[in-house]
Each structure stands twice: as structure tokens, then as C-alpha cells.
Scaffold this motif. Sequence first.
Motif, PDB file in Angstrom:
ATOM      1  N   THR A   1       4.073  -5.132 -38.789  1.00 51.71           N
ATOM      2  CA  THR A   1       5.151  -4.334 -39.432  1.00 51.71           C
ATOM      3  C   THR A   1       5.510  -4.718 -40.853  1.00 51.71           C
ATOM      4  O   THR A   1       5.513  -5.783 -41.245  1.00 51.71           O
ATOM      5  CB  THR A   1       6.494  -4.254 -38.706  1.00 51.71           C
ATOM      6  OG1 THR A   1       7.345  -5.593 -38.902  1.00 51.71           O
ATOM      7  CG2 THR A   1       6.210  -4.164 -37.149  1.00 51.71           C
TER       8      THR A   1
ATOM      9  N   LEU B   1       3.237   0.400 -39.893  1.00 49.38           N
ATOM     10  CA  LEU B   1       2.559  -0.490 -38.977  1.00 49.38           C
ATOM     11  C   LEU B   1       1.204  -0.454 -39.181  1.00 49.38           C
ATOM     12  O   LEU B   1       0.452   0.546 -39.292  1.00 49.38           O
ATOM     13  CB  LEU B   1       2.970  -0.035 -37.662  1.00 49.38           C
ATOM     14  CG  LEU B   1       2.117  -0.579 -36.507  1.00 49.38           C
ATOM     15  CD1 LEU B   1       2.768  -1.936 -36.371  1.00 49.38           C
ATOM     16  CD2 LEU B   1       2.527   0.063 -35.261  1.00 49.38           C
TER      17      LEU B   1
ATOM     18  N   CYS C   1       8.466   1.125 -37.932  1.00 45.49           N
ATOM     19  CA  CYS C   1       8.371   0.416 -37.094  1.00 45.49           C
ATOM     20  C   CYS C   1       9.123  -0.931 -37.305  1.00 45.49           C
ATOM     21  O   CYS C   1       9.090  -1.620 -38.400  1.00 45.49           O
ATOM     22  CB  CYS C   1       6.896  -0.164 -36.671  1.00 45.49           C
ATOM     23  SG  CYS C   1       6.910  -1.077 -35.317  1.00 45.49           S
TER      24      CYS C   1
END
Length: 385
Positions: free
Chosen positions: A243, A255, A277
Motif C-alpha cells: 500500500t 495498492l 487502501c
Amino acid sequence: MKKYIILRTIPWLFLMLILFGCREDELVVPTEYDIIGDENYHSSIRGFYLVNEGNMGSNKCTLDYYDYRTGLYSRNFYAERNPNVIKELGDVGNDIGIYGSKLYVVVNCSHKVEVMDAKTGIRLGQIDIPNCRYIRFYRGKAYISSYVGPVLIDPDAPKGAVFEVDTTSLAITRKVSVGYQPEEMEIVDDYMYVANSGGYRAPDYDNTVSVIQMIDFKQVQQIPVGINLHRVKKDRYNKLWVTSRGDYQTRPSRLYVLDKRKGYNQMIVTDTIPVACSNMAIKGDSLYYYATEWNNFTSSNTISYGIIDVRSKEIISKSFITDGTEKDITIPYGIAVHPETGDIFVTDAKNYVSSGTLYCFTKDGRKKWSVRTGDIPAHIVFQPN
């Protein structure tokens, strides 16, 4: 009858005198219990530990435990199990892990890793690591990422490191320099991959994953990925999911997927998944993620949830919570998936300064139960039976 009551009371009074008399300056806060009732006697998982980070500077890192044999949730039991430990766990719990018979809690701003008996929670010792972040285990060793320098935003902050620790003696055995402000790590085929954030040097973030050869314990490569990296998770096909937190302004969180393409001996970035994310957990072919994406321009968070198929790398669901109860979660801050049942756990940090909440959802995304936790619940590790 009165004599029987007195005889029963005396041992408890004696125990309380021991607990509250061990410290001169502060009282031992007794453990609190909640009855959850979600028992599972036949599981290979005995229970799980949850670390509550506590707000920085508050010295309120605490440890909770859920027991699948009794259905009891124990809140803040470390102090009662370890009445002689001054300041208890310390300032900001940043990670947790179990290896063998030992439980490890990484306490970032206290510059240490607390080591306990995994069954009882009784303290066995500590490992002194400056500005420590995350912990992983491999072949009898613990590996801890470290910012190395002080807890301070500084454009001249030094490069970080990964420390190797013998899990028997708890002695530091080796150290290797990596990128700036390293975070999570994973190990694939005798190589460790470390996400470097460069968070102390903002806006001049790091954008690399350091590759460490485990035999020689040397950094052999740095893979450019994305700015301000944080999480690294390995799927069952040995792909890495990494991430990026972005810059909180114009460059969004993303991501990334790292894999070995045919003809390549080393990991490369093969895919960029167009989702924000913050954290993720993988079970089977499903990657469960949430995002709490802060934007400096709007001074607000954008919160989202989803599921990605790790084989196809496609988003197969825009939320793993299916009954609408995600509206009860203020700030998702931690995630874990039960290795057997597939139950999904999400922690809620709420306002960061008071008690949080742990939510348990079925694998179908329906709320099963919730319980009050300590401040900023974040990291979960499952305890084998």
C-alpha cells in the motif's frame, strides 16, 4: 456459614493487597470482562490478542484478549498480570505477533518490544529497539523494522533499519540499513521485502521496497513502487500486496502488486490497483481491505471497504460489510480475518482519545457482535490452541 464466607474472602483481600501494593506511585487497574458468548471449543484457534495503541504521549498502550473457550473478552489485562511493571506496556503499541510460546508487542514511542508468555500474558523481558515499528518471524529469529532516529518530523531524518533478534535469548544478532522510515515487511524465498515510507521527510517521501537477502542479511535491491509506502502482505501465490498512502493532497493512496514475471528472478511491480487502501487481510483468494483516506485540502476522511480476488486482481465487492452496519464505524483502524471461520474483525478508533470498538462480522458480512476496547484498537494476532 459466616466462617466460610470469611475464609473465602481472605485470599481475595490478600491478592488485592499484592496487586495494589506493588507500585508506590500508581494503582493497578483491574481487568474488565465482557461476556461475548461466541464460543468455539473445537477450533485450532484458542483466542486472539488485540493491541490498543493509545494516543501518542499518553502512555496508554493496552492489551485485550478474547477466549473462544469461555466466550469472555478481557480488557486491559496486562497490568493485572504484571503488577510490578512500571508504566505498563508503554507509549503507542504498533504491532503484535506470536512465535512459539512467546507473545511480542512492538511499542513504538517507548523504543522497545515487550515479550510475554503467549498463554498467560506474563512478562518475560524486553528488546530495546529505537523507534520500532513492525515485527515478523523467520527460522528462529524475530525481525523488527525501525525508524532508528527520534520520533520527529525532520527533512534530515536518517535511514531506517531492520534488526534481527534471537527468539531464545532475545539478543540482537544483526542489523541492516534500509530506506527511510521503514514499515511492514514480508519474507518470500529467503528474501525480505520492506516498505519504506519516508514519512518523517515529507513531502520528500521514500518510494521504494528494500530487498534483503536473508543469508547475508544485506540489502541487495530497492524496488521503486509508490510514495509513502506502508503495508506489505503476502498471498498464497507468493505475490506481494503493497500500500501507498500518497501525499494526502494530489497523489492518492494506491495498492500495488509485486510478483516475479516469467524470465525474472526478482520481484517487480506488475499491477496498480486503482483503490485507496489503508490496511488489508488475506484469506484464501480474497483480500479484504478498508481505506481511511485523509485529505489536507478538505480536512476530512474518505472511508471505503472492499474485496479483491488475488488471482484475477479484480475488485469483486465494493464492501465486505453487507448489512449496512458500516455506518456505525467512525474510523476503521485495524482488520483481521479468522483463519478457520472466515469471521472478519474491524476495529474502530472513534475519536482517538477514548475507548474504541471491535466489530466481528461473519464471512458473509453480517455483524455478529461488538465490544468496547481500549484507546485506538489496532493490531490483532490469533493464538493457536
